[in-house]
Design a protein around this motif. Sequence first.
Motif: not given
Length: 121
Positions: A57, A60-61, A63, A120
């Motif tokens: 993950a 693509t995500i 951190s 985010t």
Amino acid sequence: MPFANPDGTTGTDLYLQADKFRAAFAADVPVATTRLMQATQRPFSASAFTDVTTAAAWRTIPSWGLVAGEDKVIPPALERFFYQRAGAREVIEVPGASHVPMISHPGIATRLIQHAAEATG
């Protein structure tokens, strides 16, 4: 401890022994809390050390990271490496923190989560 896997094979659950739990996992947490944590710990499967990951993950995500300065479970240098590899947007190091800084230093962990949510949001 052996257990039955969904496919019928036998797996092995691992856990920290009561007399070793606090020193290994939560040395900076009050004794009463670590006793409860030890008594209610959920074992994890030994296969966690050998299972193959099919997707990461962190690729693509976004951190964020919290490095526990006195972690005896994951060495702090390895934590730093993981966060650097993941391109973490922010990494906070908590000197003296054990493996569970979210319990021993909840304010720091909360602020990091808030920063991630704001970035985010």
